[in-house]
Scaffold this motif. Structure first.
Motif, short mmCIF file in Angstrom:
data_model
loop_
_atom_site.label_atom_id
_atom_site.label_comp_id
_atom_site.label_asym_id
_atom_site.label_seq_id
_atom_site.Cartn_x
_atom_site.Cartn_y
_atom_site.Cartn_z
N ALA A 184 0.83 -1.20 0.00
CA ALA A 184 0.00 0.00 0.00
C ALA A 184 0.87 1.25 0.00
CB ALA A 184 -0.94 -0.01 1.20
N LYS A 185 1.98 1.20 0.73
CA LYS A 185 2.90 2.35 0.75
C LYS A 185 3.52 2.57 -0.62
CE LYS A 185 7.07 2.06 2.10
NZ LYS A 185 8.35 1.87 2.76
N SER A 186 3.94 1.50 -1.27
CA SER A 186 4.61 1.65 -2.56
C SER A 186 3.64 2.14 -3.64
CB SER A 186 5.25 0.34 -2.99
OG SER A 186 4.26 -0.61 -3.31
N LYS A 187 2.36 1.83 -3.50
CA LYS A 187 1.36 2.29 -4.45
C LYS A 187 0.92 3.72 -4.16
CE LYS A 187 0.96 -1.75 -6.41
NZ LYS A 187 1.53 -2.03 -7.69
N GLY A 188 1.34 4.27 -3.02
CA GLY A 188 0.96 5.63 -2.67
C GLY A 188 -0.40 5.72 -2.00
N LEU A 189 -0.90 4.61 -1.49
CA LEU A 189 -2.21 4.62 -0.85
C LEU A 189 -2.14 5.14 0.57
CD1 LEU A 189 -3.63 1.23 -2.11
CD2 LEU A 189 -3.93 3.49 -3.07
N ILE A 190 -1.02 4.90 1.23
CA ILE A 190 -0.81 5.43 2.57
C ILE A 190 0.56 6.09 2.62
CG2 ILE A 190 -2.33 3.78 3.72
CD1 ILE A 190 0.12 2.20 4.56
N HIS A 191 0.73 7.00 3.55
CA HIS A 191 1.98 7.73 3.69
C HIS A 191 3.04 6.81 4.28
CE1 HIS A 191 4.75 10.90 5.11
NE2 HIS A 191 4.21 11.62 4.13
N LYS A 192 4.30 7.09 3.98
CA LYS A 192 5.38 6.23 4.45
C LYS A 192 5.49 6.25 5.97
CE LYS A 192 9.03 9.66 4.02
NZ LYS A 192 10.39 9.92 3.58
N ASN A 193 5.20 7.38 6.61
CA ASN A 193 5.26 7.44 8.06
C ASN A 193 4.14 6.62 8.70
OD1 ASN A 193 7.40 9.12 7.75
ND2 ASN A 193 6.34 10.98 8.37
N LYS A 194 2.96 6.63 8.09
CA LYS A 194 1.86 5.82 8.61
C LYS A 194 2.19 4.34 8.47
CE LYS A 194 -2.98 4.57 7.92
NZ LYS A 194 -2.99 3.88 9.19
N ALA A 195 2.79 3.97 7.36
CA ALA A 195 3.18 2.57 7.16
C ALA A 195 4.18 2.14 8.22
CB ALA A 195 3.76 2.39 5.77
N SER A 196 5.16 2.98 8.48
CA SER A 196 6.16 2.67 9.49
C SER A 196 5.52 2.57 10.87
CB SER A 196 7.24 3.74 9.48
OG SER A 196 8.18 3.50 10.49
N ARG A 197 4.63 3.48 11.18
CA ARG A 197 3.95 3.47 12.48
C ARG A 197 3.11 2.22 12.65
NH1 ARG A 197 1.35 8.10 11.98
NH2 ARG A 197 -0.56 7.15 11.25
N ASP A 198 2.37 1.84 11.61
CA ASP A 198 1.53 0.64 11.67
C ASP A 198 2.36 -0.61 11.86
OD1 ASP A 198 -0.75 2.16 11.36
OD2 ASP A 198 -1.02 1.68 9.24
N LYS A 199 3.47 -0.71 11.13
CA LYS A 199 4.34 -1.89 11.26
C LYS A 199 4.97 -1.95 12.65
CE LYS A 199 7.10 -2.65 7.82
NZ LYS A 199 7.98 -2.47 6.64
N ALA A 200 5.32 -0.79 13.21
CA ALA A 200 5.90 -0.78 14.56
C ALA A 200 4.87 -1.23 15.59
CB ALA A 200 6.39 0.63 14.89
N ARG A 201 3.64 -0.83 15.42
CA ARG A 201 2.59 -1.25 16.34
C ARG A 201 2.34 -2.75 16.25
NH1 ARG A 201 -1.63 3.77 15.39
NH2 ARG A 201 -0.50 5.26 16.68
N LEU A 202 2.36 -3.28 15.04
CA LEU A 202 2.18 -4.72 14.87
C LEU A 202 3.35 -5.49 15.48
CD1 LEU A 202 0.80 -4.93 11.23
CD2 LEU A 202 -0.47 -5.03 13.36
N ALA A 203 4.56 -4.98 15.31
CA ALA A 203 5.74 -5.65 15.87
C ALA A 203 5.67 -5.64 17.39
CB ALA A 203 7.00 -4.95 15.39
N ARG A 204 5.17 -4.56 17.95
CA ARG A 204 5.04 -4.48 19.41
C ARG A 204 4.02 -5.50 19.90
NH1 ARG A 204 2.94 0.99 21.78
NH2 ARG A 204 2.79 1.12 19.56
N GLN A 205 2.93 -5.67 19.15
CA GLN A 205 1.94 -6.69 19.52
C GLN A 205 2.54 -8.09 19.43
OE1 GLN A 205 -1.49 -6.27 17.06
NE2 GLN A 205 -2.39 -4.66 18.34
N LEU A 206 3.35 -8.33 18.43
CA LEU A 206 3.97 -9.63 18.27
C LEU A 206 4.94 -9.92 19.42
CD1 LEU A 206 4.26 -12.11 16.40
CD2 LEU A 206 6.13 -10.91 15.30
N ALA A 207 5.65 -8.91 19.88
CA ALA A 207 6.63 -9.08 20.94
C ALA A 207 5.96 -9.40 22.28
CB ALA A 207 7.50 -7.85 21.07
N ASN A 208 4.77 -8.90 22.48
CA ASN A 208 4.07 -9.12 23.78
C ASN A 208 3.34 -10.40 23.83
OD1 ASN A 208 4.99 -6.72 24.77
ND2 ASN A 208 3.19 -5.59 24.17
#
Length: 78
Positions: A54-78
């Motif tokens: 979605a980021k590469s297609k320009g559907l979401i901003h690169k910062n939002k993509a990074s933020r979303d992935k960080a949140r998912l990684a935090r969920q995975l770690a817990n």
């Protein structure tokens, strides 16, 4: 509706692109929801991949993509 032939073609292409974009966003949202329901490494990779697409297609901003992935990684770690 447009009268000029090129404007008609452009309007048709816009409709096709909007449909493609909404399908991509829907796939991204469903991958994220699947991960949130059952956080596993495989679902994390699928969700992360769909966010990157979605980021590469320009559907979401690169910062939002990074933020979303960080949140998912935090969920995975817990």
């Amino acid at each position: 509706m447009a009268n000029i032939k090129s404007a008609i073609k452009r309007a048709e292409l816009n409709v096709k692109q909007n449909n493609r974009n909404s399908a991509q966003k829907s796939a991204m949202r469903s991958a994220i929801k699947a991960f949130e329901a059952n956080p596993t490494e495989e679902l994390f990779r699928a969700a992360s991949s769909s966010i990157d697409k979605a980021k590469s297609k320009g559907l979401i901003h690169k910062n939002k993509a990074s933020r979303d992935k960080a949140r998912l990684a935090r969920q995975l770690a817990n």
